[in-house]
Design a protein around this motif. Structure first.
Motif, mmCIF file in Angstrom:
data_model
loop_
_atom_site.group_PDB
_atom_site.id
_atom_site.type_symbol
_atom_site.label_atom_id
_atom_site.label_comp_id
_atom_site.label_asym_id
_atom_site.label_seq_id
_atom_site.Cartn_x
_atom_site.Cartn_y
_atom_site.Cartn_z
ATOM 1 N N GLY A 120 5.257 15.903 -0.880
ATOM 2 C CA GLY A 120 4.987 14.606 -0.564
ATOM 3 C C GLY A 120 4.417 14.325 0.904
ATOM 4 N N THR A 121 4.796 15.221 1.655
ATOM 5 C CA THR A 121 4.233 15.283 3.015
ATOM 6 C C THR A 121 2.896 15.633 3.062
ATOM 7 N N LEU A 122 2.300 16.456 1.937
ATOM 8 C CA LEU A 122 1.010 16.699 1.834
ATOM 9 C C LEU A 122 0.222 15.565 1.382
ATOM 10 N N PHE A 123 0.912 14.802 0.535
ATOM 11 C CA PHE A 123 -0.029 13.572 -0.261
ATOM 12 C C PHE A 123 -0.140 12.664 0.880
ATOM 13 N N VAL A 124 0.958 12.395 1.960
ATOM 14 C CA VAL A 124 0.704 11.516 3.053
ATOM 15 C C VAL A 124 -0.416 12.111 3.870
ATOM 16 N N VAL A 125 -0.481 13.266 4.239
ATOM 17 C CA VAL A 125 -1.495 13.802 4.970
ATOM 18 C C VAL A 125 -2.846 13.615 4.331
ATOM 19 N N LEU A 126 -2.930 13.633 3.197
ATOM 20 C CA LEU A 126 -4.245 13.472 2.515
ATOM 21 C C LEU A 126 -4.507 12.104 2.414
ATOM 22 N N ALA A 127 -3.549 11.042 2.651
ATOM 23 C CA ALA A 127 -3.848 9.793 2.727
ATOM 24 C C ALA A 127 -4.248 9.171 4.047
ATOM 25 N N PHE A 128 -4.342 10.117 5.182
ATOM 26 C CA PHE A 128 -4.964 9.728 6.379
ATOM 27 C C PHE A 128 -6.091 9.230 6.682
ATOM 28 N N PRO A 129 -7.114 9.743 6.097
ATOM 29 C CA PRO A 129 -8.399 9.101 6.227
ATOM 30 C C PRO A 129 -8.618 7.586 5.634
ATOM 31 N N ARG A 157 0.715 -1.291 0.114
ATOM 32 C CA ARG A 157 -0.011 0.047 -0.119
ATOM 33 C C ARG A 157 0.816 1.283 0.081
ATOM 34 N N LEU A 158 2.039 1.183 0.830
ATOM 35 C CA LEU A 158 2.788 2.296 0.943
ATOM 36 C C LEU A 158 3.687 2.572 -0.414
ATOM 37 N N LEU A 159 4.017 1.495 -1.108
ATOM 38 C CA LEU A 159 4.802 1.489 -2.379
ATOM 39 C C LEU A 159 3.606 2.221 -3.630
ATOM 40 N N GLU A 160 2.415 1.818 -3.499
ATOM 41 C CA GLU A 160 1.452 2.262 -4.224
ATOM 42 C C GLU A 160 1.081 3.852 -4.073
ATOM 43 N N LEU A 161 1.301 4.157 -3.024
ATOM 44 C CA LEU A 161 1.180 5.632 -2.695
ATOM 45 C C LEU A 161 2.338 6.452 -3.022
ATOM 46 N N VAL A 162 3.547 6.000 -3.172
ATOM 47 C CA VAL A 162 4.707 6.872 -3.856
ATOM 48 C C VAL A 162 4.383 6.807 -5.372
ATOM 49 N N ILE A 163 3.899 5.510 -5.713
ATOM 50 C CA ILE A 163 3.801 5.406 -7.384
ATOM 51 C C ILE A 163 2.781 6.586 -7.498
ATOM 52 N N LEU A 164 1.465 6.521 -6.677
ATOM 53 C CA LEU A 164 0.319 7.431 -7.200
ATOM 54 C C LEU A 164 0.835 8.980 -7.133
ATOM 55 N N TYR A 165 1.795 9.234 -5.994
ATOM 56 C CA TYR A 165 2.268 10.565 -5.928
ATOM 57 C C TYR A 165 3.330 11.207 -7.142
ATOM 58 N N PHE A 166 3.791 10.119 -7.769
ATOM 59 C CA PHE A 166 4.490 10.463 -8.909
ATOM 60 C C PHE A 166 3.497 10.758 -10.040
ATOM 61 N N ILE A 167 2.467 9.790 -10.210
ATOM 62 C CA ILE A 167 1.473 10.262 -11.240
ATOM 63 C C ILE A 167 0.757 11.355 -11.393
ATOM 64 N N VAL A 168 0.278 11.718 -9.765
ATOM 65 C CA VAL A 168 -0.299 12.932 -9.723
ATOM 66 C C VAL A 168 0.618 14.100 -10.013
ATOM 67 N N GLY A 169 1.862 13.943 -9.739
ATOM 68 C CA GLY A 169 2.761 14.999 -10.042
ATOM 69 C C GLY A 169 3.040 15.165 -11.373
ATOM 70 N N ALA A 170 3.041 14.104 -12.126
ATOM 71 C CA ALA A 170 3.308 14.333 -13.708
ATOM 72 C C ALA A 170 2.062 14.991 -14.299
ATOM 73 N N LEU A 171 0.672 14.596 -13.824
ATOM 74 C CA LEU A 171 -0.405 15.208 -14.248
ATOM 75 C C LEU A 171 -0.385 16.696 -13.737
ATOM 76 N N ALA A 172 0.075 16.990 -12.676
ATOM 77 C CA ALA A 172 0.050 18.350 -12.374
ATOM 78 C C ALA A 172 1.088 19.104 -13.164
ATOM 79 N N PHE A 173 2.445 18.591 -13.375
ATOM 80 C CA PHE A 173 3.012 19.241 -14.291
ATOM 81 C C PHE A 173 2.734 19.369 -15.581
ATOM 82 N N ALA A 174 1.753 18.449 -16.138
ATOM 83 C CA ALA A 174 1.609 18.692 -17.496
ATOM 84 C C ALA A 174 0.442 19.737 -17.442
#
Length: 105
Positions: free
Chosen positions: A85-94, A48-65
């Motif tokens: 990255g810290t904000l993404f972890v905070v958003l994952a808290f719920p 689950r944490l590995l997926e969180l890191v992968i999804l962080y980079f996917i959302v970051g790539a979309l934001a850059f685009a």
């Protein structure tokens, strides 16, 4: 798409992507897995944490685009990535609370 709607789109996608690993047991929400003994397969926390890191980079790539599409992409330093990255972890808290900390009835 203007700057305001692009910003809200990235925020909503980040919130959804940050909670996605905790609300399903499929790998990256696409690949179903089955346990060998026929019982339900549960995704381990490390995956689950590995997926969180992968999804962080996917959302970051979309934001850059989206930022490049607006016309002005700014260079970022390590502080930007540490904060997002810290904000993404905070958003994952719920999702983490629902999966691991909520008591079953």
């Amino acid at each position: 798409m203007d700057v305001s709607s692009s910003t809200w789109l990235v925020i909503v996608l980040a919130l959804a992507a940050a909670n996605l690993p905790f609300f399903n047991d499929k790998v990256l929400a696409l690949i179903p897995r089955k346990a060998a003994s026929g019982e339900r397969w549960r995704k381990p926390l490390a995956l689950r944490l590995l997926e969180l890191v992968i999804l962080y980079f996917i959302v970051g790539a979309l934001a850059f685009a989206l930022e490049a599409r607006i016309g002005n992409s700014f260079p970022q330093t390590w502080e930007f990535y540490a904060i997002t990255g810290t904000l993404f972890v905070v958003l994952a808290f719920p999702g983490f609370v629902v999966r691991y900390l909520r008591k079953p009835h």
